[in-house]
Design a protein around this motif. Structure first.
Motif, PDB file in Angstrom:
ATOM      1  N   PRO A  54      -0.728  -0.790  -8.023  1.00 28.39           N
ATOM      2  CA  PRO A  54      -1.484  -2.046  -7.918  1.00 28.39           C
ATOM      3  C   PRO A  54      -2.364  -2.133  -6.679  1.00 28.39           C
ATOM      4  O   PRO A  54      -3.235  -3.000  -6.601  1.00 28.39           O
ATOM      5  CB  PRO A  54      -0.383  -3.114  -7.897  1.00 28.39           C
ATOM      6  N   GLU A  55      -2.153  -1.242  -5.713  1.00 26.72           N
ATOM      7  CA  GLU A  55      -2.979  -1.257  -4.512  1.00 26.72           C
ATOM      8  C   GLU A  55      -4.376  -0.685  -4.757  1.00 26.72           C
ATOM      9  O   GLU A  55      -5.277  -0.827  -3.916  1.00 26.72           O
ATOM     10  CB  GLU A  55      -2.297  -0.454  -3.392  1.00 26.72           C
ATOM     11  N   LEU A  56      -4.585  -0.041  -5.913  1.00 31.07           N
ATOM     12  CA  LEU A  56      -5.889   0.544  -6.205  1.00 31.07           C
ATOM     13  C   LEU A  56      -6.936  -0.545  -6.424  1.00 31.07           C
ATOM     14  O   LEU A  56      -6.637  -1.602  -6.984  1.00 31.07           O
ATOM     15  CB  LEU A  56      -5.809   1.426  -7.455  1.00 31.07           C
ATOM     16  N   PRO A  57      -8.178  -0.293  -6.012  1.00 30.96           N
ATOM     17  CA  PRO A  57      -9.251  -1.274  -6.245  1.00 30.96           C
ATOM     18  C   PRO A  57      -9.678  -1.270  -7.707  1.00 30.96           C
ATOM     19  O   PRO A  57      -9.312  -0.376  -8.477  1.00 30.96           O
ATOM     20  CB  PRO A  57     -10.378  -0.751  -5.351  1.00 30.96           C
ATOM     21  N   GLU A  58     -10.465  -2.277  -8.098  1.00 34.52           N
ATOM     22  CA  GLU A  58     -10.977  -2.324  -9.464  1.00 34.52           C
ATOM     23  C   GLU A  58     -11.916  -1.156  -9.727  1.00 34.52           C
ATOM     24  O   GLU A  58     -11.968  -0.630 -10.838  1.00 34.52           O
ATOM     25  CB  GLU A  58     -11.701  -3.645  -9.716  1.00 34.52           C
ATOM     26  N   PHE A  59     -12.667  -0.761  -8.708  1.00 34.82           N
ATOM     27  CA  PHE A  59     -13.539   0.401  -8.834  1.00 34.82           C
ATOM     28  C   PHE A  59     -13.888   0.904  -7.442  1.00 34.82           C
ATOM     29  O   PHE A  59     -13.705   0.204  -6.440  1.00 34.82           O
ATOM     30  CB  PHE A  59     -14.818   0.064  -9.617  1.00 34.82           C
ATOM     31  N   VAL A  60     -14.371   2.152  -7.391  1.00 39.32           N
ATOM     32  CA  VAL A  60     -14.882   2.739  -6.157  1.00 39.32           C
ATOM     33  C   VAL A  60     -16.309   3.180  -6.437  1.00 39.32           C
ATOM     34  O   VAL A  60     -16.567   3.919  -7.395  1.00 39.32           O
ATOM     35  CB  VAL A  60     -14.038   3.940  -5.690  1.00 39.32           C
ATOM     36  N   ALA A  61     -17.236   2.721  -5.637  1.00 47.32           N
ATOM     37  CA  ALA A  61     -18.651   3.001  -5.875  1.00 47.32           C
ATOM     38  C   ALA A  61     -18.950   4.492  -5.768  1.00 47.32           C
ATOM     39  O   ALA A  61     -18.321   5.221  -4.990  1.00 47.32           O
ATOM     40  CB  ALA A  61     -19.506   2.226  -4.878  1.00 47.32           C
ATOM     41  N   GLY A  62     -19.918   4.943  -6.552  1.00 48.94           N
ATOM     42  CA  GLY A  62     -20.379   6.310  -6.441  1.00 48.94           C
ATOM     43  C   GLY A  62     -20.952   6.567  -5.061  1.00 48.94           C
ATOM     44  O   GLY A  62     -21.657   5.725  -4.504  1.00 48.94           O
ATOM     45  N   GLY A  63     -20.635   7.722  -4.492  1.00 48.47           N
ATOM     46  CA  GLY A  63     -21.106   8.048  -3.156  1.00 48.47           C
ATOM     47  C   GLY A  63     -20.192   7.587  -2.050  1.00 48.47           C
ATOM     48  O   GLY A  63     -20.391   7.952  -0.886  1.00 48.47           O
ATOM     49  N   SER A  64     -19.168   6.790  -2.384  1.00 47.27           N
ATOM     50  CA  SER A  64     -18.213   6.354  -1.368  1.00 47.27           C
ATOM     51  C   SER A  64     -17.378   7.544  -0.906  1.00 47.27           C
ATOM     52  O   SER A  64     -16.966   8.376  -1.718  1.00 47.27           O
ATOM     53  CB  SER A  64     -17.286   5.280  -1.943  1.00 47.27           C
TER      54      SER A  64
END
Length: 224
Positions: free
Chosen positions: A130-140
């Motif tokens: 559950p600690e994961l974000p909804e998404f991680v932006a490309g290039g992050s």
């Protein structure tokens, strides 16, 4: 037929999971990187290939196969990915594959590709983590897919599996993922350039020891 040891596809969980390979201490992990590179306006850490066993380096090998030229063949047991070329040769890449319980074998095609892809953890994974974000932006710098993703489909349906880069170069050559085939970031960029949409893919439990190294392929330098 595409299958797994559980006889099912693991769907979204195939994208990424808790790695079976323990992360090295900070100083040791940092030694796997050497400076930075720029690709399509994104700066990322360059792999320190002097730290990597040469057998995992991208190289041309003698290779005998009945598959057509251009086919991608993955040997999960020995942790190699081959792109079949002419004159009984192939380009061989070291890869990380699915850990126990997440291995899969069968045929697929590359039906979509993405440059600096956004990563969206599937719902099943977020329930477990559950600690994961909804998404991680490309290039992050925190995006586990790295600079490229190639999406594997079967009969027009997304299998949930990908070829992609990695934040963990020490995991190449190991059973480390939830089913995706991970590569050094420089190799993911190279493979992306070689494989058009529609490229045939075959993932096998293992291949006989028939590929002898001939020539190392120089590492791709990303361009602006």
């Amino acid at each position: 037929m595409l299958g797994t040891r559980r006889e099912i596809l693991l769907g979204g969980l195939a994208l990424l999971g808790a790695a079976a390979v323990r992360k090295p201490a900070f100083a040791a992990a940092s030694s796997y990187f050497d400076g930075t590179l720029v690709d399509n306006g994104v700066t990322f850490r360059r792999t320190n290939f002097a730290k990597i066993d040469r057998k995992w380096h991208r190289q041309v090998v003698k290779y005998f196969s009945s598959e057509p030229i251009g086919t991608v063949v993955v040997d999960t047991r020995h942790h190699f990915l081959y792109v079949i070329m002419e004159n009984k040769t192939a380009i061989r890449y070291g890869v990380g594959v699915g850990r126990e319980g997440f291995k899969w074998f069968g045929r697929a095609t590359i039906d979509a590709k993405s440059l600096w892809p956004r990563w969206t953890p599937p719902p099943e994974m977020r329930k477990r983590h559950p600690e994961l974000p909804e998404f991680v932006a490309g290039g992050s710098p925190k995006n586990p897919l790295g600079p490229r993703a190639m999406y594997l489909h079967r009969d027009g349906v997304d299998t949930g599996y990908r070829f992609h880069g990695t934040l963990e170069p020490w995991s190449i050559g190991k059973d480390a993922s939830s089913g995706c085939i991970r590569m050094f970031n420089e190799d993911a960029i190279d493979l992306y350039q070689r494989c058009p949409i529609g490229t045939a893919v075959q993932v096998l439990p293992h291949i006989a020891d028939q590929a002898e190294s001939t020539t190392q392929v120089s590492q791709t330098t990303p361009v602006e």
